[in-house]
Design an enzyme around this catalytic site. Structure first.
Site, PDB file in Angstrom:
ATOM      1  N   ASN A 281      -1.950   2.560   5.599  1.00 56.85           N
ATOM      2  CA  ASN A 281      -1.371   1.376   5.275  1.00 56.85           C
ATOM      3  C   ASN A 281      -1.029   0.738   6.667  1.00 56.85           C
ATOM      4  O   ASN A 281      -0.842   1.336   7.834  1.00 56.85           O
ATOM      5  CB  ASN A 281       0.239   1.926   5.145  1.00 56.85           C
ATOM      6  N   GLY A 282      -0.846  -0.614   6.714  1.00 52.15           N
ATOM      7  CA  GLY A 282      -0.557  -1.559   7.875  1.00 52.15           C
ATOM      8  C   GLY A 282      -1.946  -2.263   7.972  1.00 52.15           C
ATOM      9  O   GLY A 282      -2.740  -2.618   7.322  1.00 52.15           O
TER      10      GLY A 282
ATOM     11  N   LYS B 275       6.369  -4.612  -4.240  1.00 55.26           N
ATOM     12  CA  LYS B 275       7.905  -4.294  -4.185  1.00 55.26           C
ATOM     13  C   LYS B 275       8.401  -4.144  -2.811  1.00 55.26           C
ATOM     14  O   LYS B 275       9.503  -4.638  -2.429  1.00 55.26           O
ATOM     15  CB  LYS B 275       8.092  -3.112  -5.077  1.00 55.26           C
TER      16      LYS B 275
ATOM     17  N   GLU C 145       8.281 -15.991  -9.409  1.00 54.57           N
ATOM     18  CA  GLU C 145       7.781 -14.619  -9.413  1.00 54.57           C
ATOM     19  C   GLU C 145       7.124 -14.040 -10.364  1.00 54.57           C
ATOM     20  O   GLU C 145       6.122 -13.637 -10.423  1.00 54.57           O
ATOM     21  CB  GLU C 145       8.734 -13.468  -8.795  1.00 54.57           C
TER      22      GLU C 145
ATOM     23  N   TRP D 279      -3.014  -2.884  -1.475  1.00 59.07           N
ATOM     24  CA  TRP D 279      -2.642  -4.215  -1.720  1.00 59.07           C
ATOM     25  C   TRP D 279      -3.244  -5.074  -0.720  1.00 59.07           C
ATOM     26  O   TRP D 279      -3.238  -4.928   0.442  1.00 59.07           O
ATOM     27  CB  TRP D 279      -0.971  -4.405  -1.553  1.00 59.07           C
TER      28      TRP D 279
ATOM     29  N   ARG E  43       5.492  -0.167  -5.527  1.00 61.24           N
ATOM     30  CA  ARG E  43       5.499  -1.013  -4.587  1.00 61.24           C
ATOM     31  C   ARG E  43       4.365  -2.172  -4.509  1.00 61.24           C
ATOM     32  O   ARG E  43       4.262  -3.046  -3.744  1.00 61.24           O
ATOM     33  CB  ARG E  43       4.724  -0.085  -3.243  1.00 61.24           C
TER      34      ARG E  43
ATOM     35  N   HIS F  98      18.137 -36.355  -2.123  1.00 59.02           N
ATOM     36  CA  HIS F  98      17.472 -36.580  -0.915  1.00 59.02           C
ATOM     37  C   HIS F  98      15.962 -36.313  -1.076  1.00 59.02           C
ATOM     38  O   HIS F  98      15.146 -36.158  -0.008  1.00 59.02           O
ATOM     39  CB  HIS F  98      18.054 -35.875   0.193  1.00 59.02           C
TER      40      HIS F  98
ATOM     41  N   GLU G 144      18.015 -18.095  -6.181  1.00 60.61           N
ATOM     42  CA  GLU G 144      17.632 -16.807  -6.570  1.00 60.61           C
ATOM     43  C   GLU G 144      17.230 -16.962  -8.181  1.00 60.61           C
ATOM     44  O   GLU G 144      16.055 -16.454  -8.303  1.00 60.61           O
ATOM     45  CB  GLU G 144      18.795 -15.905  -6.573  1.00 60.61           C
TER      46      GLU G 144
ATOM     47  N   LYS H 287      13.177 -16.049  -9.092  1.00 59.03           N
ATOM     48  CA  LYS H 287      13.083 -15.118 -10.297  1.00 59.03           C
ATOM     49  C   LYS H 287      11.824 -15.461 -11.319  1.00 59.03           C
ATOM     50  O   LYS H 287      10.936 -15.111 -11.567  1.00 59.03           O
ATOM     51  CB  LYS H 287      14.278 -14.705 -10.851  1.00 59.03           C
TER      52      LYS H 287
ATOM     53  N   CYS I 267       0.858  -1.533  -0.048  1.00 62.34           N
ATOM     54  CA  CYS I 267       0.160   0.006   0.058  1.00 62.34           C
ATOM     55  C   CYS I 267       0.951   1.235   0.010  1.00 62.34           C
ATOM     56  O   CYS I 267       1.961   1.220   0.513  1.00 62.34           O
ATOM     57  CB  CYS I 267      -0.898   0.024   1.207  1.00 62.34           C
TER      58      CYS I 267
HETATM   59  C1  AGP Z   1      12.467  -9.981  -4.981  1.00 60.23           C
HETATM   60  O1  AGP Z   1      12.573 -10.119  -6.239  1.00 60.23           O
HETATM   61  C2  AGP Z   1      11.110 -10.150  -4.412  1.00 60.23           C
HETATM   62  N1  AGP Z   1      10.435  -9.163  -4.922  1.00 60.23           N
HETATM   63  C3  AGP Z   1      11.389 -10.149  -2.849  1.00 60.23           C
HETATM   64  O2  AGP Z   1      11.389 -11.426  -2.364  1.00 60.23           O
HETATM   65  C4  AGP Z   1      12.032  -9.042  -1.915  1.00 60.23           C
HETATM   66  O3  AGP Z   1      13.514  -9.331  -2.215  1.00 60.23           O
HETATM   67  C5  AGP Z   1      11.642  -9.339  -0.554  1.00 60.23           C
HETATM   68  O4  AGP Z   1      10.392  -8.904  -0.469  1.00 60.23           O
HETATM   69  C6  AGP Z   1      12.520  -8.512   0.400  1.00 60.23           C
HETATM   70  O5  AGP Z   1      12.548  -6.970   0.008  1.00 60.23           O
HETATM   71  P1  AGP Z   1      13.540  -5.929   0.373  1.00 60.23           P
HETATM   72  O6  AGP Z   1      14.828  -6.335  -0.125  1.00 60.23           O
HETATM   73  O7  AGP Z   1      13.014  -4.456   0.004  1.00 60.23           O
HETATM   74  O8  AGP Z   1      13.553  -6.053   2.265  1.00 60.23           O
END
Ligand code: AGP
Length: 624
Positions: A101-102, A619, A504, A75, A27, A520, A497, A501, A2
């Site tokens: 927000n929150g 974000k 996501e 959000w 965001r 395993h 990672e 990626k 948000c």
């Molecule tokens: C990254 O591609 C993601 N969108 C997500 O995992 C992100 O890294 C995570 O939310 C942490 O965000 P920050 O680095 O802003 O704390």
């Protein structure tokens, strides 16, 4: 997640509100809305689901005029992503209009009580209870004697808002407009950031600094439990318990964001291509050949304190957690300091024994991630030194920590982190060198590491040339439903990672594992339709990873391999090979990550996904 904006001044509020919401789009959100009061104080609201451009079109069709207003990108947490649940929300007969927000944890109890007293709820959100609570406090005059007698024009408002907030359990960044007080916005914060931009006879409010650039050159960061009373020509800040406080006004460091795509089709692609530059920026001014070490300006620790560090905790979420994992390998290797990597969401509620001499690093691109913020607060409370590795200057985590290191990667707009990840890896590598040289690492070893760092940006530039190959491979596998990502040692985090990626942005199920762990359990997933992506640079585990590739091939699984230039052995086994430049083993993960980013990008594109704004993701995750 948000976002909040607010404006009070002499221009049409809608201009800043819409532009501010656009700048907060990164965001992540699913609906948006604004409330604007006209000259007579009548508040009108416009809300839409979906993108800001839908809200902009709605406002173009039925403009809202007025020079005071608030806006929000939502959000969804409580209640579906519908127009009715979008903010702003109103309390009573439009007595108050709010954006929040929150998360309000005790909203259900409050809602039941308010409903039994006749308040009618229009939404399924937790936010609406705040609107009705404030209304109740204003109507029942939950205003103490001090509030009634005060000469301050808005004292009774502040007292009522304090009375309402004191009943909430949870977090809030909150802006409020009042039917009977048309010239003022109140802003309150607890655990969810809010900033004020100071202009000439106008003031701006936002949940982070990015909307302010180009509008204000001075900024006030509100702290928890503070409430700001904002009019066109004044800002007064009061603390929930201690009365008025002197707020410090700082210069705004954020520049007007380069919102253009610079010829790229997506921010993610642009940011992938910015990595040679962002890596240079992470290193700039931080390497000294004279002492064969790294140096940092903002750690705020004496050499004695740094020399006395006995243990390091790295805490983060998501991609930043993957960078932390690489940091663990590097710091332990170079500096021989024991390192633990903790999910911030776990650390904040765990009670691990932590000895004096422990240094806690919080790693966060946005610097606003609620769990990471919660974790460092908990560590600070227990008396440990906390340092931040953040990208966003002036963010909450950067401010709360005792010191830290900025990434200087520039704004990262794509929800999927790319350049911030490699910059986090870079900064952690610099820290590993720094701690290493304070301990046993020789000048020679220090210089070898520095030379590898200097060579890195051009190697990353060369790795970007794999894009056509990644595109070809993406076309071959974009219909797969499952992927495995496998790497060992320094490239175990790379595998994690790479998998994150892909899932996501393309919504394909993908898992990352240390290559040898596959036996395993995950090997049960291997079949002709499940590609395995192996990261196989040269190095002491090369032959071991080759055996793991054999194991996948023996079960009919397609293998995509990321190898170093000149490797011919892997091609004999793998179905597809992506070749990247050779570099020292400890920086190879940064180079190997590049084709994995490109592969995910092209697969997502071919599946018709919204690469920069993937579904359900934000974000900056500002709720727990
Ligand atoms: C990254 O591609 C993601 N969108 C997500 O995992 C992100 O890294 C995570 O939310 C942490 O965000 P920050 O680095 O802003 O704390």
């Amino acid at each position: 997640m948000c976002g909040i904006v607010g404006y009070v001044g002499h221009r049409e509020a809608s201009g800043f509100l819409l532009e501010g919401l656009r700048r907060l789009e990164y965001r992540g959100y699913d609906s948006a809305g604004v409330a604007i009061a006209d000259q007579a104080g009548h508040v009108s609201i416009c809300k839409t689901t979906g993108r800001i451009e839908r809200l902009a079109s709605a406002l173009a069709g039925s403009p809202l005029h007025g020079s005071i207003g608030i806006g929000h990108t939502r959000w969804a947490t409580h209640g579906a992503a519908t127009e009715g649940n979008a903010h702003p929300h109103v309390g009573g007969e439009h007595v108050v209009t709010i954006c929040h927000n929150g998360v309000i944890e005790n909203y259900q109890q409050l809602k039941s009580r308010l409903e039994s007293e006749g308040y009618v709820f229009q939404s399924a959100t937790d936010t609406e209870v705040i609107a009705h609570l404030v209304t109740e406090c204003l109507e029942k005059e939950c205003v103490d004697e001090e509030g009634k007698d005060s000469q301050e024009p808005y004292a009774s408002l502040v007292t009522a808002v304090k009375a309402a907030l004191s009943q909430l359990r949870g977090t809030y960044g909150l802006v409020l407009m009042f039917r009977d007080y048309p010239g003022v916005i109140l802003a309150a914060r607890l655990g969810s950031p809010l900033v004020l931009g100071i202009g000439d006879d106008e003031h701006f409010i936002a949940s982070d600094a990015s909307p302010l650039a180009g509008y204000a050159d001075k900024i006030v960061y509100l702290s928890d439990h503070q409430i700001a009373v904002v009019t066109a020509d004044s800002v007064q800040v009061t603390h929930r318990d201690h009365g008025d406080v002197r707020h410090s006004v700082e210069s705004l460091q954020v520049k007007t964001p380069a919102v253009d795509l610079g010829g790229y089709s997506h921010y993610m692609l642009k940011e992938i291509y910015e990595q040679p530059e962002s890596l240079k920026n992470a290193m700039r001014g931080r390497l000294t050949e004279d002492d064969a070490t790294a140096m940092f300006g903002g750690l705020n620790l004496t050499p004695q304190q740094l020399g006395g560090v006995k243990r390091i905790i790295l805490t983060a979420c998501g991609t930043s957690w993957h960078a932390a994992l690489l940091g663990e390998y590097l710091i332990e290797e170079f500096a021989r300091i024991p390192v633990e990597v903790e999910y911030a969401s776990e650390l904040r509620y765990r009670n691990p024994p932590v000895d004096p001499g422990t240094l806690v690093f919080a790693i966060s691109q946005s610097g606003e991630t609620a769990d990471t913020l919660g974790a460092i607060r908990e560590m600070k409370r227990k008396g440990h030194r906390t340092l931040a590795i953040c990208n966003v200057v002036g963010s909450s985590i950067a401010q709360e920590a005792d010191g830290g290191v900025y990434l200087h990667a520039g704004p990262e707009i794509g929800v999927a982190s790319t350049k911030a990840y490699t910059s986090q890896c870079m900064v952690l590598a610099l820290l590993a060198l720094y701690f290493g040289r304070m301990r046993h690492l020789s000048v020679d070893a220090g210089m070898r590491i520095i030379n590898a760092f200097h060579a890195l940006p051009s190697k990353v530039r060369a790795a970007l040339q794999t894009e056509e190959e990644c595109k070809r491979i993406a076309a071959k596998y974009c219909h797969a439903n499952n992927f495995l990502y496998l790497g060992r040692q320094y490239n175990f985090p790379t595998a994690l990672e790479g998998a994150l990626k892909l899932k996501e942005i393309s919504y394909i199920h993908a898992e990352g594992y240390p290559a040898a762990e596959m036996k395993h359990g995950p090997i049960a997933l291997v079949d002709e339709s499940t590609p395995s992506v192996f990261i196989v640079p040269q190095g002491f585990v090369y032959d071991k990873v080759m055996s793991n590739i054999e194991e996948v091939k023996a079960r009919g699984g397609p293998v995509i391999a990321v190898v170093e230039h000149g490797d011919t052995r892997v091609a004999e086994l793998a179905d597809d090979v992506i070749s990247v430049p050779s570099v020292e083993e400890f920086v190879q993960p940064i180079v190997s990550t590049i084709p994995l980013q490109l592969l995910s990008y092209h697969i997502a594109l071919m599946r018709g996904c919204d690469v920069d704004k993937p579904r359900n993701l934000a974000k900056s995750v500002t709720v727990e």
